[in-house]
Scaffold this active site. Structure first.
Site, short mmCIF file in Angstrom:
data_model
loop_
_atom_site.label_atom_id
_atom_site.label_comp_id
_atom_site.label_asym_id
_atom_site.label_seq_id
_atom_site.Cartn_x
_atom_site.Cartn_y
_atom_site.Cartn_z
N LYS A 165 0.87 -1.17 0.00
CA LYS A 165 0.00 0.00 0.00
C LYS A 165 0.91 1.23 0.00
O LYS A 165 1.90 1.27 0.76
CB LYS A 165 -0.89 -0.01 1.24
N LYS A 265 -13.35 -7.84 -7.72
CA LYS A 265 -13.89 -8.37 -6.47
C LYS A 265 -15.38 -8.59 -6.66
O LYS A 265 -16.14 -7.61 -6.70
CB LYS A 265 -13.64 -7.37 -5.34
MG LIG Z 1 -6.95 -2.17 -4.33
#
Ligand SMILES: [Mg+2]
Length: 374
Positions: A165, A265
């Site tokens: 991240k 997703k």
């Molecule tokens: Mg992502």
């Protein structure tokens, strides 16, 4: 077979360690579970991927609770589950702007449908892989050297891909440190969760030096055109995640050549029916696919593993085993990783793991049950 009962409940369970992204920190995971039952008492389970606070998208645990209890559940009971596409269409009309809430109900119907046919969910979706490669997402934490240590340990554990991240001020240094530590041969990616701006394009182009497998969602979700401009500057493939909520978004991504990879997703795009259509569109558009994670329990993990068993969903997913996030997962057996892969439970009906209902009861903070009333 029709849905006779739908129960939605909120559970709360502590993460082993706080997970920090550019959208915020999570220490305790609040999430919704949906379970269904048909006339014969066959169950179907799914979880809602929405987080406690808005940021990743506008949907939250609380908004999804309201959407499911007030709009989706009263119509979902009575629906025929042997037609998941029909279920998806019905739910889409009821809550067009709430794909996460819809997906929780739709995916529970898929599990129920698979169990009534005595098929594994993976098989019902068309998946053929017997195991799926696992990547790990590392949150923002500590110094670049700290992150490099954690990344090296993950490589030693067998993870097939490391994802970092990043955010402005915590990007090039950490990528450099990790790349140096793990070497050139390990797949490495970064995820900006939409916090960069078009004015950062020159800065982001410097990431090309680190031979990343992809750069995920650096610019805001609504800026698909900006990603197209950035992709023209980069050798590294761009991956879109938050930007792709609908089929129209994916059409725009393909049309503008705004990226070469899609983090898909099912729990974020309304469920498996839409996700399967997106797979077809992505393959036709030359876009590579993988399944991302949303700090799921073993229930959501099961759905993602089933989806990742599709031949076209080829890159390692954020499919960490149960012990990455939880001291005790809510499914039996817990998900365990061996040599960097999770096994696909092709020999069990439905999602292939049992929900520990006693544990779920003890974690439940609120619950509502809706029954079919003809
Ligand atoms: Mg992502």
């Amino acid at each position: 077979m029709r849905v006779e009962r739908l129960t939605v409940r909120e559970i709360e369970l502590p993460l082993k360690t706080e997970f920090v992204t550019a959208s915020g920190a999570v220490g305790r995971r609040r999430l919704l579970l949906v379970d269904l039952e048909d006339e014969d008492g066959t169950p179907g389970w799914a979880e809602c991927v929405a987080g406690a606070v808005p940021g990743y998208t506008a949907e939250t645990v609380d908004s999804a609770w309201d959407t499911i209890t007030s709009r989706l559940a009263p119509e979902a009971v009575g629906l025929r589950v042997d037609d998941p596409a029909g279920v998806a269409a019905a739910l889409g009309d009821l809550a067009p702007a709430e794909p996460m809430a819809r997906a929780a109900v739709e995916m529970a119907c898929w599990d129920l449908a698979a169990r009534t046919e005595n098929l594994p969910l993976a098989g019902l979706l068309g998946g053929t892989r017997t195991n799926v490669p696992v990547g790990i997402a590392l949150g923002l934490a500590g110094t670049p050297e700290d992150t490099a240590e954690v990344a090296a340990a993950a490589v030693d554990r067998g993870y097939r891909r490391i994802k970092l991240k990043i955010q402005p001020g915590a990007d090039l240094d950490v990528v450099r440190a990790v790349r140096l530590r793990i070497g050139a041969g390990v797949a490495l990616t970064v995820d900006g969760n939409g916090v960069y701006a078009r004015t950062d394009i020159d800065h982001l182009a410097a990431l090309d030096a680190y031979r990343l497998q992809m750069i995920e969602q650096p610019l805001p979700a609504d800026d698909i055109g900006g990603h197209a401009a950035l992709q023209r500057r980069l050798n590294t493939p761009l991956c879109l995640d938050e930007s792709i909520a609908t089929l129209a978004d994916l059409e725009e991504m393909v049309g503008l050549q705004a990226g070469r990879v899609l983090n898909l997703k099912p729990g974020r795009v309304g469920g498996f029916t839409t996700a399967l259509t997106m797979v077809e569109m992505a393959v036709a558009g030359g876009i590579d696919l993988w399944v991302g994670g949303m700090l799921e329990t073993g229930v959501g993990r099961a759905h993602n593993v089933a989806f990742a068993s599709l031949e076209s969903v080829g890159l390692p997913g954020d499919l960490s085993p149960s012990d990455r996030y939880w001291d005790r997962d809510i499914v039996e057996p817990p998900w365990t990783m061996d040599s960097g892969v999770l096994p696909v439970p092709h020999h069990e009906p439905g999602i292939g793991v049992e929900v520990n209902e006693e544990l779920v009861r003890s974690l439940t903070t609120r619950k509502q049950e809706i029954r079919f009333a003809p």
